[in-house]
Design a protein around this motif. Structure first.
Motif, PDB file in Angstrom:
ATOM      1  N   ARG A 289     -11.775 -49.411 -35.017  1.00  0.00           N
ATOM      2  CA  ARG A 289     -10.592 -50.056 -35.587  1.00  0.00           C
ATOM      3  C   ARG A 289     -10.241 -49.499 -36.955  1.00  0.00           C
ATOM      4  O   ARG A 289      -9.215 -49.832 -37.525  1.00  0.00           O
ATOM      5  CB  ARG A 289     -10.836 -51.558 -35.685  1.00  0.00           C
ATOM      6  N   ASP A 290     -11.108 -48.647 -37.500  1.00  0.00           N
ATOM      7  CA  ASP A 290     -10.918 -48.142 -38.852  1.00  0.00           C
ATOM      8  C   ASP A 290     -10.133 -46.837 -38.899  1.00  0.00           C
ATOM      9  O   ASP A 290     -10.045 -46.213 -39.942  1.00  0.00           O
ATOM     10  CB  ASP A 290     -12.277 -47.965 -39.531  1.00  0.00           C
ATOM     11  N   VAL A 291      -9.581 -46.418 -37.783  1.00  0.00           N
ATOM     12  CA  VAL A 291      -8.790 -45.191 -37.742  1.00  0.00           C
ATOM     13  C   VAL A 291      -7.388 -45.505 -37.227  1.00  0.00           C
ATOM     14  O   VAL A 291      -7.158 -46.531 -36.597  1.00  0.00           O
ATOM     15  CB  VAL A 291      -9.454 -44.115 -36.838  1.00  0.00           C
ATOM     16  N   ASP A 292      -6.446 -44.627 -37.535  1.00  0.00           N
ATOM     17  CA  ASP A 292      -5.082 -44.818 -37.054  1.00  0.00           C
ATOM     18  C   ASP A 292      -4.621 -43.509 -36.428  1.00  0.00           C
ATOM     19  O   ASP A 292      -4.587 -42.499 -37.124  1.00  0.00           O
ATOM     20  CB  ASP A 292      -4.167 -45.215 -38.203  1.00  0.00           C
ATOM     21  N   PRO A 293      -4.308 -43.465 -35.148  1.00  0.00           N
ATOM     22  CA  PRO A 293      -4.288 -44.609 -34.240  1.00  0.00           C
ATOM     23  C   PRO A 293      -5.707 -45.044 -33.871  1.00  0.00           C
ATOM     24  O   PRO A 293      -6.655 -44.287 -34.034  1.00  0.00           O
ATOM     25  CB  PRO A 293      -3.549 -44.068 -33.013  1.00  0.00           C
ATOM     26  N   ARG A 294      -5.808 -46.269 -33.378  1.00  0.00           N
ATOM     27  CA  ARG A 294      -7.122 -46.778 -32.968  1.00  0.00           C
ATOM     28  C   ARG A 294      -7.700 -45.922 -31.857  1.00  0.00           C
ATOM     29  O   ARG A 294      -6.968 -45.349 -31.059  1.00  0.00           O
ATOM     30  CB  ARG A 294      -7.017 -48.218 -32.499  1.00  0.00           C
ATOM     31  N   GLU A 295      -9.011 -45.875 -31.803  1.00  0.00           N
ATOM     32  CA  GLU A 295      -9.698 -45.072 -30.798  1.00  0.00           C
ATOM     33  C   GLU A 295     -10.751 -45.895 -30.087  1.00  0.00           C
ATOM     34  O   GLU A 295     -11.240 -46.888 -30.614  1.00  0.00           O
ATOM     35  CB  GLU A 295     -10.388 -43.863 -31.445  1.00  0.00           C
ATOM     36  N   ALA A 296     -11.082 -45.449 -28.886  1.00  0.00           N
ATOM     37  CA  ALA A 296     -12.189 -46.018 -28.122  1.00  0.00           C
ATOM     38  C   ALA A 296     -13.096 -44.871 -27.720  1.00  0.00           C
ATOM     39  O   ALA A 296     -12.623 -43.767 -27.438  1.00  0.00           O
ATOM     40  CB  ALA A 296     -11.684 -46.729 -26.872  1.00  0.00           C
ATOM     41  N   THR A 297     -14.394 -45.105 -27.704  1.00  0.00           N
ATOM     42  CA  THR A 297     -15.312 -44.128 -27.139  1.00  0.00           C
ATOM     43  C   THR A 297     -15.569 -44.554 -25.705  1.00  0.00           C
ATOM     44  O   THR A 297     -15.945 -45.698 -25.444  1.00  0.00           O
ATOM     45  CB  THR A 297     -16.640 -44.072 -27.914  1.00  0.00           C
ATOM     46  N   ILE A 298     -15.338 -43.637 -24.792  1.00  0.00           N
ATOM     47  CA  ILE A 298     -15.522 -43.910 -23.367  1.00  0.00           C
ATOM     48  C   ILE A 298     -16.597 -42.979 -22.845  1.00  0.00           C
ATOM     49  O   ILE A 298     -16.549 -41.766 -23.081  1.00  0.00           O
ATOM     50  CB  ILE A 298     -14.209 -43.739 -22.596  1.00  0.00           C
ATOM     51  N   TYR A 299     -17.583 -43.553 -22.166  1.00  0.00           N
ATOM     52  CA  TYR A 299     -18.648 -42.768 -21.566  1.00  0.00           C
ATOM     53  C   TYR A 299     -18.344 -42.650 -20.083  1.00  0.00           C
ATOM     54  O   TYR A 299     -18.277 -43.649 -19.371  1.00  0.00           O
ATOM     55  CB  TYR A 299     -19.998 -43.451 -21.776  1.00  0.00           C
ATOM     56  N   GLY A 300     -18.084 -41.431 -19.647  1.00  0.00           N
ATOM     57  CA  GLY A 300     -17.731 -41.255 -18.245  1.00  0.00           C
ATOM     58  C   GLY A 300     -17.594 -39.798 -17.877  1.00  0.00           C
ATOM     59  O   GLY A 300     -18.117 -38.920 -18.556  1.00  0.00           O
ATOM     60  N   SER A 301     -16.875 -39.538 -16.790  1.00  0.00           N
ATOM     61  CA  SER A 301     -16.703 -38.168 -16.317  1.00  0.00           C
ATOM     62  C   SER A 301     -15.237 -37.922 -15.977  1.00  0.00           C
ATOM     63  O   SER A 301     -14.465 -38.854 -15.747  1.00  0.00           O
ATOM     64  CB  SER A 301     -17.585 -37.892 -15.097  1.00  0.00           C
ATOM     65  N   PHE A 302     -14.863 -36.656 -15.949  1.00  0.00           N
ATOM     66  CA  PHE A 302     -13.495 -36.266 -15.664  1.00  0.00           C
ATOM     67  C   PHE A 302     -13.308 -36.010 -14.185  1.00  0.00           C
ATOM     68  O   PHE A 302     -14.127 -35.348 -13.549  1.00  0.00           O
ATOM     69  CB  PHE A 302     -13.112 -35.014 -16.455  1.00  0.00           C
ATOM     70  N   VAL A 303     -12.234 -36.543 -13.633  1.00  0.00           N
ATOM     71  CA  VAL A 303     -11.883 -36.299 -12.241  1.00  0.00           C
ATOM     72  C   VAL A 303     -11.427 -34.840 -12.143  1.00  0.00           C
ATOM     73  O   VAL A 303     -10.801 -34.325 -13.060  1.00  0.00           O
ATOM     74  CB  VAL A 303     -10.758 -37.260 -11.797  1.00  0.00           C
ATOM     75  N   HIS A 304     -11.730 -34.196 -11.071  1.00  0.00           N
ATOM     76  CA  HIS A 304     -11.344 -32.813 -10.787  1.00  0.00           C
ATOM     77  C   HIS A 304     -12.210 -31.785 -11.503  1.00  0.00           C
ATOM     78  O   HIS A 304     -11.858 -30.624 -11.522  1.00  0.00           O
ATOM     79  CB  HIS A 304      -9.870 -32.535 -11.102  1.00  0.00           C
ATOM     80  N   GLU A 305     -13.298 -32.167 -12.142  1.00  0.00           N
ATOM     81  CA  GLU A 305     -14.211 -31.179 -12.699  1.00  0.00           C
ATOM     82  C   GLU A 305     -15.015 -30.583 -11.563  1.00  0.00           C
ATOM     83  O   GLU A 305     -15.414 -31.296 -10.635  1.00  0.00           O
ATOM     84  CB  GLU A 305     -15.167 -31.810 -13.705  1.00  0.00           C
TER      85      GLU A 305
ATOM     86  N   ARG B  38     -19.508 -38.475 -23.608  1.00  0.00           N
ATOM     87  CA  ARG B  38     -18.796 -39.416 -24.469  1.00  0.00           C
ATOM     88  C   ARG B  38     -17.532 -38.735 -24.969  1.00  0.00           C
ATOM     89  O   ARG B  38     -17.578 -37.615 -25.442  1.00  0.00           O
ATOM     90  CB  ARG B  38     -19.656 -39.798 -25.666  1.00  0.00           C
ATOM     91  N   VAL B  39     -16.415 -39.449 -24.861  1.00  0.00           N
ATOM     92  CA  VAL B  39     -15.121 -38.903 -25.271  1.00  0.00           C
ATOM     93  C   VAL B  39     -14.425 -39.919 -26.156  1.00  0.00           C
ATOM     94  O   VAL B  39     -14.332 -41.099 -25.784  1.00  0.00           O
ATOM     95  CB  VAL B  39     -14.236 -38.587 -24.041  1.00  0.00           C
ATOM     96  N   ARG B  40     -13.934 -39.488 -27.304  1.00  0.00           N
ATOM     97  CA  ARG B  40     -13.115 -40.364 -28.143  1.00  0.00           C
ATOM     98  C   ARG B  40     -11.686 -40.264 -27.655  1.00  0.00           C
ATOM     99  O   ARG B  40     -11.139 -39.177 -27.519  1.00  0.00           O
ATOM    100  CB  ARG B  40     -13.203 -39.952 -29.599  1.00  0.00           C
ATOM    101  N   VAL B  41     -11.094 -41.415 -27.372  1.00  0.00           N
ATOM    102  CA  VAL B  41      -9.749 -41.491 -26.813  1.00  0.00           C
ATOM    103  C   VAL B  41      -8.840 -42.188 -27.820  1.00  0.00           C
ATOM    104  O   VAL B  41      -9.146 -43.297 -28.258  1.00  0.00           O
ATOM    105  CB  VAL B  41      -9.759 -42.265 -25.474  1.00  0.00           C
ATOM    106  N   GLU B  42      -7.719 -41.540 -28.175  1.00  0.00           N
ATOM    107  CA  GLU B  42      -6.736 -42.165 -29.049  1.00  0.00           C
ATOM    108  C   GLU B  42      -5.908 -43.137 -28.207  1.00  0.00           C
ATOM    109  O   GLU B  42      -5.242 -42.737 -27.261  1.00  0.00           O
ATOM    110  CB  GLU B  42      -5.818 -41.119 -29.675  1.00  0.00           C
ATOM    111  N   LEU B  43      -5.969 -44.406 -28.558  1.00  0.00           N
ATOM    112  CA  LEU B  43      -5.287 -45.439 -27.784  1.00  0.00           C
ATOM    113  C   LEU B  43      -3.840 -45.620 -28.222  1.00  0.00           C
ATOM    114  O   LEU B  43      -3.529 -45.549 -29.405  1.00  0.00           O
ATOM    115  CB  LEU B  43      -6.019 -46.771 -27.943  1.00  0.00           C
ATOM    116  N   ARG B  44      -2.986 -45.901 -27.265  1.00  0.00           N
ATOM    117  CA  ARG B  44      -1.619 -46.325 -27.575  1.00  0.00           C
ATOM    118  C   ARG B  44      -1.702 -47.801 -27.968  1.00  0.00           C
ATOM    119  O   ARG B  44      -2.631 -48.503 -27.553  1.00  0.00           O
ATOM    120  CB  ARG B  44      -0.721 -46.171 -26.348  1.00  0.00           C
TER     121      ARG B  44
END
Length: 84
Positions: A12-28, A35-41
């Motif tokens: 919550r301390d960044v702009d735009p807000r971000e979430a860290t998501i632990y997962g995998s990419f489809v089509h790899e 772990r991927v940091r995702v900039e949230l809308r």
């Protein structure tokens, strides 16, 4: 690129807000968990917080950019909380 996984942290301390998501990419060719940091809308912040609290899987579509030894997802076009 589509990322599926679980929200493990909200920033919550960044702009735009971000979430860290632990997962995998489809089509790899060789999917692996990362772990991927995702900039949230703004409209995705509440959904991300709910998924984080409830431990639900999410699917996110956006553009990947290199960040150090990893990647960051920006310009999100879809954020969906998967059904339980």
């Amino acid at each position: 690129m589509v990322l599926t996984g679980v929200v493990t942290n909200l920033h919550r301390d960044v702009d735009p807000r971000e979430a860290t998501i632990y997962g995998s990419f489809v089509h790899e060719v060789t999917p692996r968990q990362r772990r991927v940091r995702v900039e949230l809308r703004p409209e995705d912040v509440g959904k991300a917080a709910d998924a984080w609290r409830r431990g639900l899987e999410v699917a996110v579509t956006g553009d990947l950019e290199p960040r150090g030894t990893g990647v960051r997802m920006r310009r999100v076009t879809m954020f969906v909380v998967r059904p339980e």
